[in-house]
Scaffold this active site. Structure first.
Site, PDB file in Angstrom:
ATOM      1  N   ASP A 104      19.133   0.678  39.424  1.00 38.96           N
ATOM      2  CA  ASP A 104      18.274   1.871  39.406  1.00 38.96           C
ATOM      3  C   ASP A 104      18.403   2.725  40.657  1.00 38.96           C
ATOM      4  OD1 ASP A 104      16.870   0.432  41.378  1.00 38.96           O
ATOM      5  OD2 ASP A 104      14.955   1.231  40.675  1.00 38.96           O
ATOM      6  N   GLU A 105      19.506   2.584  41.364  1.00 37.93           N
ATOM      7  CA  GLU A 105      19.584   3.211  42.681  1.00 37.93           C
ATOM      8  C   GLU A 105      21.011   3.671  42.957  1.00 37.93           C
ATOM      9  OE1 GLU A 105      18.785   1.387  47.121  1.00 37.93           O
ATOM     10  OE2 GLU A 105      18.518   0.137  45.369  1.00 37.93           O
TER      11      GLU A 105
HETATM   12  P1  TTP Z   1      13.468  -1.728  43.119  1.00 38.34           P
HETATM   13  O1  TTP Z   1      13.993  -0.316  43.082  1.00 38.34           O
HETATM   14  O2  TTP Z   1      13.440  -2.429  44.430  1.00 38.34           O
HETATM   15  O3  TTP Z   1      11.975  -1.770  42.568  1.00 38.34           O
HETATM   16  P2  TTP Z   1      11.284  -0.921  41.417  1.00 38.34           P
HETATM   17  O4  TTP Z   1      12.211   0.096  40.831  1.00 38.34           O
HETATM   18  O5  TTP Z   1      10.647  -1.854  40.439  1.00 38.34           O
HETATM   19  O6  TTP Z   1      10.109  -0.197  42.189  1.00 38.34           O
HETATM   20  P3  TTP Z   1      10.227   1.024  43.234  1.00 38.34           P
HETATM   21  O7  TTP Z   1       9.423   2.133  42.623  1.00 38.34           O
HETATM   22  O8  TTP Z   1       9.612   0.516  44.489  1.00 38.34           O
HETATM   23  O9  TTP Z   1      11.666   1.375  43.377  1.00 38.34           O
HETATM   24  O10 TTP Z   1      14.289  -2.613  42.129  1.00 38.34           O
HETATM   25  C1  TTP Z   1      14.748  -2.106  40.882  1.00 38.34           C
HETATM   26  C2  TTP Z   1      14.603  -3.163  39.807  1.00 38.34           C
HETATM   27  O11 TTP Z   1      15.267  -4.331  40.205  1.00 38.34           O
HETATM   28  C3  TTP Z   1      13.174  -3.594  39.551  1.00 38.34           C
HETATM   29  O12 TTP Z   1      12.503  -2.770  38.608  1.00 38.34           O
HETATM   30  C4  TTP Z   1      13.338  -4.998  39.063  1.00 38.34           C
HETATM   31  C5  TTP Z   1      14.606  -5.481  39.720  1.00 38.34           C
HETATM   32  N1  TTP Z   1      14.317  -6.393  40.845  1.00 38.34           N
HETATM   33  C6  TTP Z   1      14.390  -7.766  40.630  1.00 38.34           C
HETATM   34  O13 TTP Z   1      14.727  -8.209  39.543  1.00 38.34           O
HETATM   35  N2  TTP Z   1      14.092  -8.602  41.663  1.00 38.34           N
HETATM   36  C7  TTP Z   1      13.697  -8.128  42.886  1.00 38.34           C
HETATM   37  O14 TTP Z   1      13.406  -8.932  43.799  1.00 38.34           O
HETATM   38  C8  TTP Z   1      13.623  -6.701  43.095  1.00 38.34           C
HETATM   39  C9  TTP Z   1      13.204  -6.147  44.429  1.00 38.34           C
HETATM   40  C10 TTP Z   1      13.934  -5.887  42.040  1.00 38.34           C
HETATM   41 MG    MG Z   2      13.351   1.410  42.029  1.00 37.54          MG
END
Ligand code: TTP
Ligand code: MG
Length: 405
Positions: A104-105
């Protein structure tokens, strides 16, 4: 000329995908992970669940205590993978220079691409709007002259934010922030810096380099530059995955051989499906076992011939499991499989080798059906449902398909 780098991160990604598919979940505390009665961890929490302190990596049991009214959902990776592909595809319409960091990044270098728009800011707004229109997901975007500043900016403006740090403003932006905001500063580094009386990025930036190096070693050099808003790293196309892995934490520690094998079978199927979708074969197969006392072992073998055939990889993994269980009779908490030594399809395709071709065809047919109807459409012989799944396969690799190392 100053570069223009965007860092884009989708908000509460796993949860938001679920909310996009089921709007009844919107505006509610939602947590995606394994079984809330089990021992998995939080993978993603909606912003409504965060004020009570729920965050990724927290045991689900604790999340449940903190927010009993939350809606707990099991992770559905095929949905997230699908959303991720579509997300990256949208990014490609704004610049060819994309560096995905996870599902997602991504970083996007839009230097010189902003012409059709008034400004990078305008480009980012259009990008956010497209992600929302097409995926019903919100994204947070940081804009800066380098990666590190863009990443910190997107983190600070979450959720659904847009923060631009103008050229020349990097240092002033970073100065007051806690050192932990710098990517690469984990608990240990934060502690070492704290012992030196350094708590903000500005304080780190003002230290002489040799002092930082003495305390943090070589990584200190990069951190010191980042703290001063200097980061010359280019946007790099995603590297080839060097390994693919999956692991699973059980609801209860177990020594039940059938249960372990059934789960190993499931994990092998997922890993091999990913191998085939990348047109790769693996030379090395490893299993990982974590015992009730958290001691963790890894056992690995090299195959005579690289393979992506589930039956072949599974047989190897089973042999490793048999050996490991013969050496150690402690109940097992977690089982994992990793394939590495990946080679491209073309080098290894055996011509007219009926022994390996048959299961390969079967695997491919099953992949097609799964892709169409979801991962549970077919289960072969001894696959069984899992008690609880942990979202963080194999240490630092967070997901199956971005297991590059
Ligand atoms: P992130 O971008 O870190 O988290 P997020 O998108 O849920 O929330 P934010 O709004 O803070 O960005 O991670 C993206 C996805 O990766 C998250 O939805 C689920 C997965 N993930 C895991 O499976 N284990 C983990 O420890 C983390 C940090 C994320
Ligand atoms: Mg995220």
């Amino acid at each position: 000329m100053a570069r223009c780098i965007l860092h884009i991160d989708l908000d509460a990604f796993f949860v938001s995908v679920e909310q996009a598919l089921n709007p009844e979940l919107k505006g509610k505390p939602v947590i995606v992970g394994g079984d809330p009665q089990g021992r998995g961890v939080v993978a993603s929490a909606s912003y409504e669940a965060r004020p009570v302190g729920i965050h990724a990596g927290m045991p689900l049991s604790r999340a449940r205590r903190l927010c009993p009214q939350a809606i707990f959902l099991r992770a559905n990776f095929s949905r997230y993978r699908d959303a991720s592909y579509r997300f990256v595809k949208i990014l490609g319409d704004f610049s060819p220079y994309i560096e995905p960091l996870g599902l997602d990044e991504a970083y996007l270098d839009v230097t010189g691409c902003e012409e059709p728009y008034e400004s990078p800011h305008q480009l980012a707004l259009v990008l956010k709007a497209r992600v929302y229109q097409e995926l019903k997901l919100t994204a947070s975007v940081g804009i800066a002259t380098c990666k590190v500043v863009a990443k910190i900016a997107s983190d600070l403006c979450k959720p659904d934010g847009l923060l631009e740090i103008a050229p020349g403003e990097e240092q002033a932006f970073l100065n007051p922030l806690p050192v932990a905001k710098l990517p690469g500063v984990g608990k240990k580094t934060e502690q070492s810096l704290g012992e030196m009386g350094i708590t903000t990025i500005g304080e780190l930036a003002s230290l002489p380099l040799h002092i930082v190096r003495r305390s943090l070693g070589m990584p200190g050099t990069a951190l010191h530059s980042y703290a001063r808003g200097i980061d010359t790293r280019k946007i790099e196309a995603p590297g080839e995955a060097k390994s693919i892995s999956q692991e699973l934490t059980f609801a209860r520690d177990t020594l039940n051989r059938n249960f372990l094998e059934a789960n190993l079978h499931n994990l092998c199927q997922e890993v091999c499906r990913e191998l085939r979708s990348q047109n790769k074969r693996a030379k090395c197969v490893a299993i990982r076992l974590r015992y009730a006392d958290f001691r963790t072992i890894t056992r690995q073998v090299t195959l005579k011939e690289a393979s992506h055939v589930t039956r072949v990889i599974l047989a190897t993994a089973q042999q490793l499991l048999t050996k490991a269980m013969a050496q150690q009779e402690k109940p097992i908490r977690l089982i994992g499989i990793r394939v590495s030594g990946l080679v491209g399809e073309e080098k290894q395709v055996p011509l007219f080798n009926s022994a390996t071709e048959k299961p390969e065809h079967l695997d491919r047919a099953m992949d097609t059906i799964r892709r169409k109807y979801g991962p549970t459409a077919i289960r072969t012989g001894n696959s069984m449902s899992r008690d609880s799944s942990q979202m963080s396969p194999w240490a630092e690799e967070r997901f199956l398909i971005f297991g590059s190392q």
